[in-house]
Design an enzyme around this catalytic site. Structure first.
Site, short mmCIF file in Angstrom:
data_model
loop_
_atom_site.label_atom_id
_atom_site.label_comp_id
_atom_site.label_asym_id
_atom_site.label_seq_id
_atom_site.Cartn_x
_atom_site.Cartn_y
_atom_site.Cartn_z
N ARG A 158 0.92 -1.33 0.07
CA ARG A 158 0.01 -0.11 -0.01
C ARG A 158 0.80 1.37 0.18
O ARG A 158 0.63 2.04 -1.00
CB ARG A 158 -0.89 0.04 1.36
CG ARG A 158 -2.05 -0.95 1.06
CD ARG A 158 -2.97 -0.68 2.30
NE ARG A 158 -4.09 -1.91 2.68
CZ ARG A 158 -3.83 -2.63 3.33
NH1 ARG A 158 -2.81 -2.99 4.09
NH2 ARG A 158 -4.85 -3.61 3.44
N ILE A 159 1.78 1.20 1.00
CA ILE A 159 2.68 2.61 1.15
C ILE A 159 3.63 2.94 0.08
O ILE A 159 3.75 4.07 -0.62
CB ILE A 159 3.46 2.51 2.39
CG1 ILE A 159 2.19 2.43 3.68
CG2 ILE A 159 4.24 3.80 2.48
CD1 ILE A 159 2.98 2.42 4.87
N ASP A 178 10.40 -6.03 -6.20
CA ASP A 178 9.30 -6.69 -5.13
C ASP A 178 9.03 -8.03 -5.85
O ASP A 178 8.25 -8.18 -6.86
CB ASP A 178 7.98 -6.10 -4.95
CG ASP A 178 6.96 -6.56 -4.08
OD1 ASP A 178 7.28 -7.83 -3.77
OD2 ASP A 178 6.39 -5.91 -3.27
N ALA A 238 9.95 2.40 6.82
CA ALA A 238 9.19 1.53 7.10
C ALA A 238 9.75 0.78 8.28
O ALA A 238 8.72 0.68 9.29
CB ALA A 238 9.75 0.35 5.81
N ASP A 263 13.03 7.61 9.41
CA ASP A 263 12.13 8.04 10.33
C ASP A 263 11.96 6.72 11.35
O ASP A 263 11.18 6.78 12.29
CB ASP A 263 10.51 7.78 9.84
CG ASP A 263 9.31 8.24 10.62
OD1 ASP A 263 9.70 8.99 11.37
OD2 ASP A 263 8.40 7.48 10.62
N GLU A 268 14.66 2.46 19.47
CA GLU A 268 13.73 3.71 19.42
C GLU A 268 13.59 3.87 20.93
O GLU A 268 13.00 2.91 21.47
CB GLU A 268 12.47 3.71 18.80
CG GLU A 268 13.03 3.40 17.24
CD GLU A 268 11.76 3.60 16.47
OE1 GLU A 268 10.56 3.70 16.99
OE2 GLU A 268 11.95 3.45 14.96
N HIS A 287 10.13 8.49 14.10
CA HIS A 287 8.86 7.61 13.84
C HIS A 287 7.54 8.50 13.76
O HIS A 287 6.50 8.02 14.61
CB HIS A 287 8.85 6.56 15.04
CG HIS A 287 8.26 5.11 14.57
ND1 HIS A 287 8.74 4.02 14.85
CD2 HIS A 287 7.31 4.97 13.55
CE1 HIS A 287 7.93 3.04 14.07
NE2 HIS A 287 7.08 3.53 13.42
N GLY A 289 5.47 8.50 11.04
CA GLY A 289 4.93 8.17 9.95
C GLY A 289 3.33 8.14 9.91
O GLY A 289 2.76 8.74 9.13
N ALA A 290 2.61 7.88 10.97
CA ALA A 290 1.26 7.77 11.30
C ALA A 290 0.87 9.18 12.13
O ALA A 290 -0.18 9.17 12.62
CB ALA A 290 0.91 6.65 11.89
#
Length: 545
Positions: A158-159, A178, A238, A263, A268, A287, A289-290
């Site tokens: 998706r990303i 891929d 990712a 990211d 972490e 981090h 991303g969201a």
């Protein structure tokens, strides 16, 4: 805390949910929402008695003991993507559906990955810091233009696909790697497929969008960094652990890489002594991303809708775990298990990503083709896509990757009352039961006896009977004296214990096919040693468990 009315289904919030999600749940008939975000573990355990649903983020750990305390729990909802904090097998054993919000952060993460690429290419953070320091380094801070450059995208889920659209809008040529995306899917996205070895030196920038597993930890290491184009850019939004951080710091320090954007990190928060902290031309984000309001709002609403639909309408289509156990639903379980193991076998034998897998079932059971096809998809894709993957979401994930799963009901084959056959093909379907392109590998299996035990009975043109469990070596060789002994010698020297050795052949002096079950997986070096033996043509290793 809101009190539940008599007969209402109680939904426990263990972690915060944005108002959009809470309002969606409260608007549903028969649901009562209780806020336990400030409760300690024991209070949460007590609240779960009699509750129907539990919603968590990443903070609350849904362990087997917590699940055991929830005597009437039907749903665990994760407001986010990852479900590492939920014991899915324990939930499945209790018949509890586990839901998440997989697509809610796709856009935000893709945007952040591209933002890191832009910041690295134009040296934005360095320019910002220099102005704040009272400098005006306009001549020194020269970046690169993305338009006309080549972007390498590793992983077209998706990303990754969203990043492709953004890159094309910037006028970039996109090359992707891929192994399990078909040429048709790549064509739809407007990208060129390439091997990793081809992609690394060809691209001005590379971005990673693959899951992390023990097999691909350090996926981009010293060798891969050295193969990248001089002055190129690496972006990872990712998973931490995909990139060898010490090797990346060295590549940036030497000037071999022009820049990087990260990211995510192996550990972490990033440790104070990380070599990355002193690396030049490196853009960091913690981090994020969201971490947009829109993504979090979508996460809250999406998980609320999925929980509501499960409790109110009995719709478990969003569940991550299998909706039923092996013994349920009219005996479909053993057939699904056979399909899953055949999918694992086909994945181990098929190098080129097929665009289609035909799933044929010959037997007396009605209504099993759907779950059988999903089980095959799980087995085939399991080690190649972002978890979680199961029979509920496997077919949609396969479709996203351009893989069509075709279901075919046939008559029973020979003496087998429950027979399943998979055949891989390239090209798109053309009419019923026909495909454009070549037919690839064919594998077949059957359920044996009153206990319906799975057996592999066909691999390509070879007929063989073996149990699909544990680790197996699949060896194709010329039918000549000494091969079995030589194989045994190599395995003995590698301290690999042989549990079983099954052999099939077409005719004397032709080709033979062996299935060797061993106690543990072999390293790549031992597999190469086996392939180098006189008479051995191919060796594959498949783990069925």
């Amino acid at each position: 805390m809101s009190e539940s009315k008599g007969g209402d289904l109680r939904v426990i919030l263990a972690d915060p949910l944005l108002p959009d999600g809470i309002e969606t749940l409260r608007a549903a008939p028969g649901l009562a929402v209780e806020d336990h975000t400030e409760s300690d573990r024991e209070a949460l355990r007590s609240a779960l008695e009699g509750a129907s649903a539990l919603i968590v983020r990443s903070r609350t750990k849904v362990t087997p003991d917590l699940i055991e305390s929830a005597d009437r729990l039907r749903v665990v909802g994760r407001a986010g993507v990852g479900v590492d904090n939920i014991d899915i097998p324990a939930a499945t054993r209790r018949g509890i559906a586990v839901l998440n919000a997989p697509a809610a952060n796709t856009q935000s993460t893709a945007e952040l990955a591209f933002a890191l690429l832009l910041a690295a290419a134009r040296r934005i953070t360095e320019a910002d810091a220099s102005i704040r320091a009272g400098e005006w380094r306009r001549k020194e801070l020269r970046g690169i233009q993305l338009s006309g450059k080549t972007l390498g995208v590793i992983g077209l889920g998706r990303i990754g696909a969203e990043v492709v659209w953004r890159a094309r809008a910037f006028g970039m040529r996109v090359v992707a790697h891929d192994p399990f995306v078909s040429a048709d899917r790549a064509s739809d996205l407007g990208v060129e497929l390439a091997s990793l070895d081809e992609l690394l030196p060809a691209c001005h920038a590379i971005t990673l969008h693959v899951p992390l597993s023990e097999e691909n930890r350090g996926f981009i290491g010293r060798k891969e960094l050295a193969a990248m184009r001089q002055g190129s850019i690496l972006v990872n939004a990712a998973r931490g652990g995909l990139v060898d951080e010490a090797a990346l710091a060295e590549a940036l320090g030497s000037g071999h890489l022009g820049a990087a954007g990260l990211d995510v990190f192996e550990t972490e928060p990033l440790p104070a002594d990380s070599p990355l902290r002193d690396a030049p031309q490196l853009v960091f984000s913690p981090h994020l991303g969201a971490s947009t309001y829109e993504a979090q709002r979508q996460v809250s609403r999406q998980i609320a809708i999925s929980v509501r639909d499960a409790l109110v309408d009995g719709d478990y289509s969003a569940a991550l775990n299998a909706p039923f156990e092996a013994e349920d639903r009219d005996g479909a379980g053993p057939i699904m298990d056979l399909g899953y193991r055949l999918g694992r076998l086909l994945a181990g034998l098929e190098d080129a990503p097929p665009s289609r897998i035909d799933v044929r079932y010959g037997g007396p059971r009605d209504g099993v083709l759907g779950p059988l096809a999903a089980s095959v998809a799980v087995g085939f894709l399991e080690r190649r896509v972002d978890p979680p993957l199961n029979v509920v979401n496997a077919l949609s994930i396969a479709a996203e990757r351009g893989l069509e799963i075709v279901r075919v009901r046939t008559q029973a084959v020979g003496d087998y009352t429950n027979y399943v056959e998979l055949s891989a093909a390239s090209g798109r379907a053309r009419g019923r039961g026909r495909s454009r392109g070549g037919r690839g590998m064919v594998v077949g299996g059957a359920l044996m006896g009153s206990r319906m035990e799975p057996r592999i009975v066909r691999v390509g043109t070879f007929r063989i009977e073996t149990e699909p469990r544990g680790t197996c070596l699949l060896i194709r060789n010329r039918d000549q004296p000494g091969v079995i002994g030589a194989v045994g010698t190599v395995l003995g020297e590698a301290n690999a214990n042989i549990a079983e050795y099954h052999l099939a052949r077409r005719k004397g002096g032709g080709q033979s096919f062996g299935v060797v079950r061993i106690d543990e997986e072999l390293p790549a070096a031992t597999l190469r040693e086996l392939e180098d033996l006189d008479g051995v043509e191919e060796v594959r290793q498949v783990n069925f468990d």
